[in-house]
Design an enzyme around this catalytic site. Structure first.
Site, PDB file in Angstrom:
ATOM      1  CG  HIS A  16      -2.025   1.053   1.231  1.00 60.56           C
ATOM      2  ND1 HIS A  16      -3.224   0.859   2.067  1.00 60.56           N
ATOM      3  CD2 HIS A  16      -1.902   2.085   0.746  1.00 60.56           C
ATOM      4  CE1 HIS A  16      -3.725   2.249   1.968  1.00 60.56           C
ATOM      5  NE2 HIS A  16      -3.228   2.744   1.124  1.00 60.56           N
ATOM      6  CG  HIS A 192      -7.652   3.168  -0.119  1.00 67.49           C
ATOM      7  ND1 HIS A 192      -6.985   2.634  -1.122  1.00 67.49           N
ATOM      8  CD2 HIS A 192      -6.831   4.123   0.327  1.00 67.49           C
ATOM      9  CE1 HIS A 192      -5.883   3.096  -1.194  1.00 67.49           C
ATOM     10  NE2 HIS A 192      -5.645   3.962  -0.145  1.00 67.49           N
ATOM     11  CD  GLU A 195      -7.650   6.451   4.730  1.00 72.57           C
ATOM     12  OE1 GLU A 195      -8.167   6.417   3.680  1.00 72.57           O
ATOM     13  OE2 GLU A 195      -6.478   6.971   4.781  1.00 72.57           O
ATOM     14  CG  ASP A 273      -1.472   5.776   2.751  1.00 75.46           C
ATOM     15  OD1 ASP A 273      -2.018   5.245   1.503  1.00 75.46           O
ATOM     16  OD2 ASP A 273      -2.306   6.072   3.433  1.00 75.46           O
ATOM     17  CG  ASP A 274      -0.282   9.151   0.544  1.00 77.07           C
ATOM     18  OD1 ASP A 274      -0.224   8.977  -0.771  1.00 77.07           O
ATOM     19  OD2 ASP A 274      -1.097   8.504   1.112  1.00 77.07           O
TER      20      ASP A 274
END
Ligand code: ADE
Ligand code: ZN
Length: 322
Positions: A16, A192, A195, A273-274
């Protein structure tokens, strides 16, 4: 301490990671200069100081602005090469990379340049890497179908389809028909869900989209029946600890439910993730959970194994990593 060293040295699979979320402020400024794009921030420090998020949308607004410097095939290549080098340093042996073509085609960038640039960097890296094309869920079903059509000439360069962007108000079932088409095309499916959105979105991702993994999924524990199903079917959750605290899904790492997810028998994986926006890559995420949560060596080994178990790889290749 010793556990930390073991965890950092473990082989890892990352499942991810949004490639646009790996764009570091320094590279954003370098690409802005190279491409003659003007930014709303005067320096790397000013940009970084804007990374104070209150929820998912406050992050997405800045993330899409950062991606505006990506114009050429070489830009997509350079971003991906930088991520893969960083992943390799954290002992990531395999990674499945999300990309958001609509963020770029909406600005007039050719989808060929997006896919070819990212793919070329993957080909040239010693890290095993596959690509997952994500539809932006705040856009329409029609726009997702159009994007799929545009991407089909490059079908051999991506293995799967994902669903990201603003979750609440954009439930998975909005994309049932386009995911059905992707399934017919032999693409692997993820989304996703859970979340910021409710457990019901995890259910419809499974039942309506027929996804094989849930990205995030941390809100599943609010629904005991759903949790039991996820455990029984061993549906992987790609959990992103630093993302969850930066976007205030949990106030502090101490409050994160990752240990409870594991205790419920779920196939939990750890991911970044980021990473350029949330304060770290794979090992930073591992460090954060092992510092804050009651986890030991057995959990570490389980989390490392789970990444490979949940990967979209042939069994023989997983066995080679495990
Ligand atoms: N796009 C990039 N990161 C995301 C996240 N954590 N949730 C939804 N969309 C995203
Ligand atoms: Zn994500």
């Amino acid at each position: 301490e010793q556990l930390r060293a073991i965890v950092r040295a473990m082989p890892k699979a990352e499942l991810h990671i949004h490639i646009e979320g790996s764009l570091e402020p320094e590279l954003i400024f370098a690409l802005a200069e190279r491409n003659g794009v003007s930014l709303a921030y005067e320096s790397v420090e000013h940009l970084r100081s804007a990374y104070a998020f209150t929820d998912l949308q406050s992050f997405l607004d800045i993330y899409y602005a950062g991606a505006s410097v990506l114009l050429k095939e070489q830009d997509f290549h350079d971003m991906t090469q930088a991520y893969l080098q960083r992943a390799q340093a954290d002992n990531v042996l395999h990674t499945e990379i999300f990309f958001d073509p609509q963020t770029h085609t909406a600005r007039g960038v050719a989808i060929a340049d997006v896919i070819n640039g990212i793919y070329r960097a993957c080909q040239d890296s010693p890290v095993s890497a596959s690509l997952i094309l994500c539809f932006l869920r705040h856009l329409s079903e029609k726009e997702a179908f159009d994007t799929l059509e545009e991407a089909l000439p490059y079908r051999d360069k991506f293995i799967g389809i994902g669903l990201d962007s603003s979750e609440v108000g954009n439930p998975p079932e909005k994309f049932s028909r386009v995911f059905a088409r992707c399934r017919e095309l032999g693409l692997r499916l993820v989304a996703h869900a859970g979340e910021e959105g409710p457990p019901a979105y995890i259910r419809t991702a499974l039942d309506d989209l027929q996804v094989e993994r849930i990205d995030h999924g941390v809100r599943c524990l609010e629904d005991a029946e759903l949790t039991a199903r996820l455990a029984r079917e061993q549906i992987a959750l790609t959990v992103c600890p630093l993302s969850n605290t930066k976007l205030r899904v949990f106030d502090q790492m101490h409050d994160h439910n990752l240990a409870e997810l594991l205790a419920a028998g779920l196939l939990v994986t750890v991911n970044s993730d980021d990473p350029a926006y949330f304060g770290g890559y794979m090992n930073d995420n591992y460090d954060a959970i092992f510092e804050a949560l009651p986890l030991g060596l057995a959990h570490a080994r389980q989390l490392s194994r789970n990444g490979f178990i949940a990967a979209f790889l042939p069994q023989a290749q997983k066995d080679a990593f495990l």
